[in-house]
Design a protein around this motif. Structure first.
Motif, short mmCIF file in Angstrom:
data_model
loop_
_atom_site.label_atom_id
_atom_site.label_comp_id
_atom_site.label_asym_id
_atom_site.label_seq_id
_atom_site.Cartn_x
_atom_site.Cartn_y
_atom_site.Cartn_z
N THR A 196 0.84 -1.20 0.00
CA THR A 196 0.00 0.00 0.00
C THR A 196 0.87 1.25 0.00
N LEU A 197 1.67 1.42 1.06
CA LEU A 197 2.62 2.53 1.10
C LEU A 197 3.87 2.20 0.29
N THR A 198 4.23 0.92 0.26
CA THR A 198 5.38 0.52 -0.54
C THR A 198 4.94 0.24 -1.97
N ASP A 199 5.90 0.38 -2.90
CA ASP A 199 5.60 0.23 -4.31
C ASP A 199 6.14 -1.10 -4.83
N PRO A 200 5.26 -2.07 -5.09
CA PRO A 200 5.73 -3.38 -5.57
C PRO A 200 6.44 -3.31 -6.91
N MET A 201 6.17 -2.23 -7.66
CA MET A 201 6.79 -2.11 -8.98
C MET A 201 8.24 -1.63 -8.89
N SER A 202 8.62 -1.12 -7.72
CA SER A 202 9.99 -0.63 -7.52
C SER A 202 10.62 -1.47 -6.42
N HIS A 203 11.37 -2.50 -6.80
CA HIS A 203 11.87 -3.44 -5.81
C HIS A 203 13.12 -4.16 -6.31
N LYS A 204 13.78 -4.80 -5.37
CA LYS A 204 14.92 -5.67 -5.70
C LYS A 204 14.78 -6.94 -4.87
N VAL A 205 14.99 -8.09 -5.51
CA VAL A 205 14.88 -9.38 -4.83
C VAL A 205 16.25 -10.04 -4.79
N HIS A 206 16.71 -10.40 -3.58
CA HIS A 206 18.02 -11.04 -3.40
C HIS A 206 17.81 -12.43 -2.81
N PHE A 207 18.41 -13.46 -3.46
CA PHE A 207 18.34 -14.83 -2.97
C PHE A 207 19.66 -15.18 -2.27
N SER A 208 19.57 -15.82 -1.09
CA SER A 208 20.77 -16.15 -0.32
C SER A 208 21.56 -17.30 -0.92
N ASP A 209 20.89 -18.20 -1.63
CA ASP A 209 21.57 -19.37 -2.17
C ASP A 209 21.20 -19.54 -3.64
N VAL A 210 22.05 -19.03 -4.51
CA VAL A 210 21.77 -19.10 -5.94
C VAL A 210 22.09 -20.48 -6.50
N GLN A 211 22.72 -21.34 -5.67
CA GLN A 211 23.11 -22.67 -6.11
C GLN A 211 22.05 -23.73 -5.77
N MET A 212 20.89 -23.32 -5.35
CA MET A 212 19.84 -24.25 -4.98
C MET A 212 19.46 -25.13 -6.18
N SER A 213 19.04 -26.35 -5.92
CA SER A 213 18.75 -27.30 -7.01
C SER A 213 17.59 -26.80 -7.86
N ASP A 214 17.56 -27.24 -9.13
CA ASP A 214 16.52 -26.83 -10.06
C ASP A 214 15.13 -27.24 -9.56
N GLU A 215 15.05 -28.42 -8.95
CA GLU A 215 13.76 -28.88 -8.45
C GLU A 215 13.21 -27.93 -7.39
N LEU A 216 14.08 -27.50 -6.48
CA LEU A 216 13.64 -26.58 -5.43
C LEU A 216 13.28 -25.21 -6.01
N TRP A 217 14.02 -24.77 -7.04
CA TRP A 217 13.67 -23.49 -7.69
C TRP A 217 12.26 -23.59 -8.30
N ASN A 218 11.98 -24.68 -8.94
CA ASN A 218 10.66 -24.85 -9.57
C ASN A 218 9.55 -24.98 -8.54
#
Length: 784
Positions: free
Chosen positions: A496-518
């Motif tokens: 509401t006060l925050t703008d979902p269109m202006s954001h950044k998403v950071h993942f802690s583990d980019v090496q996670m398995s493909d199955e878990l990503w899906n």
């Protein structure tokens, strides 16, 4: 000779006596006995003789309704327990009818709810389908005097040919009689009385179709009002018509001239012209009846390349659409997915979930609870169907006080008008008896509460249209006044006060398995929470389809599901059971069997317009209620919020309780939230506004939906609603002033009936023009 205690008809001899009350027939006595035995005697307290005489129909009269193909035409919703139908009941005529029909549940226990739309003479009835048939509902309604009309067709927009014929007849008669009476105006016929009598008889003959046909609807309306012991605008109009025609007919047959036949025909002609203009204007505005002109609802439709967002009017039979958790199903559809849990409380008022299997029919208005589903469209729909359901949802909030006040003025106005006409007639009997009829008729004609009656719907309706064109879509016109009385505003934070269109998403583990990503992508896709949607948008490159089981969304906390024997969660640290709660806002955890697989930080910025909006709302108390922790408090203070007006870790119930506590202090509260986690709070608030980034997020619990692109106009919306009240007061002031001036001329016998007949519709047209121009001229460039 007395009248029937139930329906008011003249009693025959002998009459039927029951409980020391007389009835004209056994049907009326039976209905009285039924109401009396079910503690519904208050039916007779609202009006005198309020009932309608029951029809003596055949026992099998409504058996055709049990034929599936015919029955389906009247069923709006149906499941294994209940059926919801909407029926036309032409006999509805007074407040007692509403009382009786909305208490059908006391007469028959298998009727679950009954809701009356008085203006449309319709009733929406929900009944137990396992214990009653639709034909039995019709039999019950016929027995108590409200036989349904199953042959009524939906009226096509436009003017009926019969109405145009009435105008044409009245116009022809008016012109002809004026032409034939022209010599009489200048005294030429005084030397040729036989010619004057001939033209007078011609005028009488031409006036007969006007009297019997063109003016007939006024007689019918006045008769119904008097029969129900009430009074409406058509009562004094009918009195004026009868008085004018009776006097003119008397003068013609006593060879005293043409009387006032020209005024009579002109009166009817201008009355009908005024009604035609009023109806045309209503249709052009289409407010409060057809929301399709400004209310946007969109839907996800499957295509060869994925999904696309389209307005629901573009849906065609056979289209496949996607519905996500908490979204409303916009049209009758067949379920393509294996199973779905549907909440039909929006339609039936019952909150119990209904399980649907593949191939089942799901009616429009149901809300999906759980995994997103695929549907095949059975029938096309439009926005007005959803908004009709929106308005039928029970609302305990205050109704429009201005409208109630105006209605009271109109009722008292008619009573005072008749008294003034009678007193003026008595006074002129001593001054100049020849002017009695002219004075009485002029008073009854010129003084018109039409302008009073039109002030409110046209002013508020135009305001509704202006707000809709600027991104604020109100449920109905009563919200306009409620908006102008707001003293306190409560904001949700996330989304509401925050703008979902202006954001950044950071993942802690980019090496996670493909199955878990899906699995993460599938889990986030089923939720409509702003953070879930932001995470889902970052995973567009994950294409493997995962079918989750046992999906559950916990509002404001997180979501969970199962896949291949494992339990997955996506939500806050406390939701996933993290022993050391993370105090960093926007952090979402993804777990497998309780073990954290991914810590996702969503960094959202506040909307750029928040500071400017707050600077324009200095006259209102501002609060922030957030489900997050207090990490963003310094930034909220920097934006202009007071630290002691910001509350964190608020559950949905906490928000509703907070609003209720402010209302106890006499404050009028507006809640602005995302429409899902804030359902309870919006329902409690005086006005609940759902902020929507995408217009397929239809929110029934709200009073309005605000397009997020127009958030910066929030303060201006309050100014528009306040201005609407000023315009309404101006229109009411004009109406009262017109009537006072018109009455003064009529009482003094300086106003001819024909002039009064012209002024009457002009006053209504002026109010329509005044309300429309004052609203649209000020905001023709939009709201700033």
């Amino acid at each position: 000779m007395g009248n029937c205690y139930h329906c008011g008809d003249v009693l025959p001899t002998p009459s039927i006596l029951l409980d020391q009350k007389e009835f004209c027939c056994q049907g009326c006595a039976n209905v009285y006995s039924l109401l009396n035995s079910n503690s519904l005697k208050d039916f007779y307290q609202f009006e005198k003789t309020p009932g309608t005489k029951p029809n003596k129909g055949r026992i099998d009269k409504f058996q055709f309704l049990d034929i599936p193909e015919i029955r389906a035409r009247f069923v709006q919703y149906e499941d294994e327990k209940i059926t919801r139908v909407k029926l036309s009941l032409p006999s509805i005529h007074c407040s007692s009818c509403i009382f009786l029909l909305e208490n059908l549940t006391k007469i028959n226990e298998h009727v679950l709810t009954s809701q009356v739309h008085f203006a449309k003479k319709e009733a929406t009835i929900v009944f137990d389908r396992n214990c009653m048939k639709l034909s039995e509902i019709a039999d019950l309604l016929q027995f108590i005097g409200y036989e349904p009309d199953f042959g009524r067709k939906v009226e096509v927009k436009g003017v009926k040919k019969t109405f145009l014929l009435k105008i044409g007849l009245a116009g022809f008669a008016f012109g002809s009689i004026m032409l034939w009476s022209a010599p009489d105006y200048v005294g030429i016929t005084l030397d040729n009385l036989s010619f004057r009598n001939f033209t007078a008889y011609l005028s009488f003959i031409v006036s007969l179709p006007v009297f019997l046909y063109s003016a007939s609807e006024y007689y019918v309306s006045a008769y119904k009002a008097i029969r129900s012991k009430s009074i409406n605008l058509d009562v004094p109009i009918t009195m004026g018509i009868l008085a004018l025609y009776a006097q003119s007919t008397y003068q013609i047959f006593n060879q005293q001239g043409p009387g006032y036949m020209d005024s009579f025909a002109g009166f009817i002609f201008f009355l009908l012209i005024g009604k035609w203009f009023q109806n045309r204007t209503y249709q052009s505005l289409s407010f409060d009846r057809d929301y399709s002109s400004y209310f946007p609802v969109a839907i996800h439709r499957f295509t060869t390349y994925g999904t696309e967002i389209i307005p629901i009017e573009q849906l065609k039979q056979g289209d496949h659409i996607q519905i996500r958790n908490e979204e409303i199903i916009p049209c009758d559809s067949y379920l393509i997915s294996e199973e779905a849990q549907i909440d039909f409380s929006f339609v039936t008022g019952e909150s119990a979930l209904v399980t649907k299997k593949k191939g089942d029919l799901i009616y429009a208005g149901g809300k999906l609870i759980g995994l997103s589903i695929e549907l095949a469209v059975k029938s096309e729909t439009n926005r007005s169907h959803l908004t009709q359901l929106w308005n039928e949802t029970k609302n305990k909030k205050e109704s429009n006080k201005l409208v109630r006040y105006q209605d009271r003025i109109s009722r008292f106005f008619l009573i005072i008008l008749i008294i003034v006409a009678l007193l003026s007639g008595i006074a002129w009997a001593f001054i100049d008896p020849t002017k009695i009829m002219t004075v009485i008729v002029s008073i009854l004609i010129v003084a018109c509460p039409c302008a009073l009656a039109l002030s409110s719907p046209f002013t508020l309706g135009n305001t509704l249209s202006v707000l809709g064109k600027n991104g604020l879509y109100l449920k109905n016109t009563t919200v306009v006044e409620a908006l102008s009385e707001i003293t306190t505003i409560v904001f949700d934070k996330t989304g509401t006060l925050t703008d979902p269109m202006s954001h950044k998403v950071h993942f802690s583990d980019v090496q996670m398995s493909d199955e878990l990503w899906n699995i993460l992508k599938a889990l986030s896709s089923h939720s409509t929470h702003p953070l879930s949607q932001l995470i889902h948008k970052q995973l567009t490159d994950k294409n493997q389809k995962i079918k989750l089981n046992h999906f559950i969304e916990h509002k404001g906390k997180g979501i969970e599901a199962r896949f291949n024997g494992h339990h997955y969660q996506l939500g806050s640290s406390t939701f996933v059971g993290n022993e050391v709660p993370i105090i960093e806002n926007g952090t979402v955890f993804f777990t497998q069997d309780g073990e954290i697989q991914q810590k996702i930080h969503v960094q959202s910025s506040f909307r750029a317009s928040v500071t400017s909006v707050l600077s324009q709302l200095t006259d209102k108390k501002i609060f922030v209620l957030s489900g997050d922790d207090s990490t963003d408090l310094p930034e909220l203070i920097a934006l202009g919020f007071k630290s002691d007006h910001c509350f964190f870790r608020q559950e949905p119930k906490d928000k509703a309780d907070f609003i209720a506590s402010r209302q106890k202090l006499g404050e009028k509260v507006l809640m602005l939230g995302d429409g899902l986690n804030d359902v309870g709070a919006m329902g409690t608030a005086n006005v609940g506004i759902a902020l929507s980034e995408d217009m397929f997020r239809f929110t029934p619990s709200s009073d309005a939906i605000l397009d997020a692109k127009h958030f910066h106009l929030l303060a201006s919306f309050f100014h528009v609603s306040s201005y609407a009240k000023i315009v309404l007061q101006i229109c009411l002031g004009f109406s009262i002033t017109y009537n006072l001036i018109g009455l003064s001329f009529a009482i003094s016998a300086t106003l001819a009936p024909i002039v009064a007949a012209i002024l009457m519709p002009i006053s209504s047209i002026t109010v329509v023009f005044l309300s429309s121009s004052l609203i649209h001229f000020k905001y023709w460039r939009g709201i700033e």
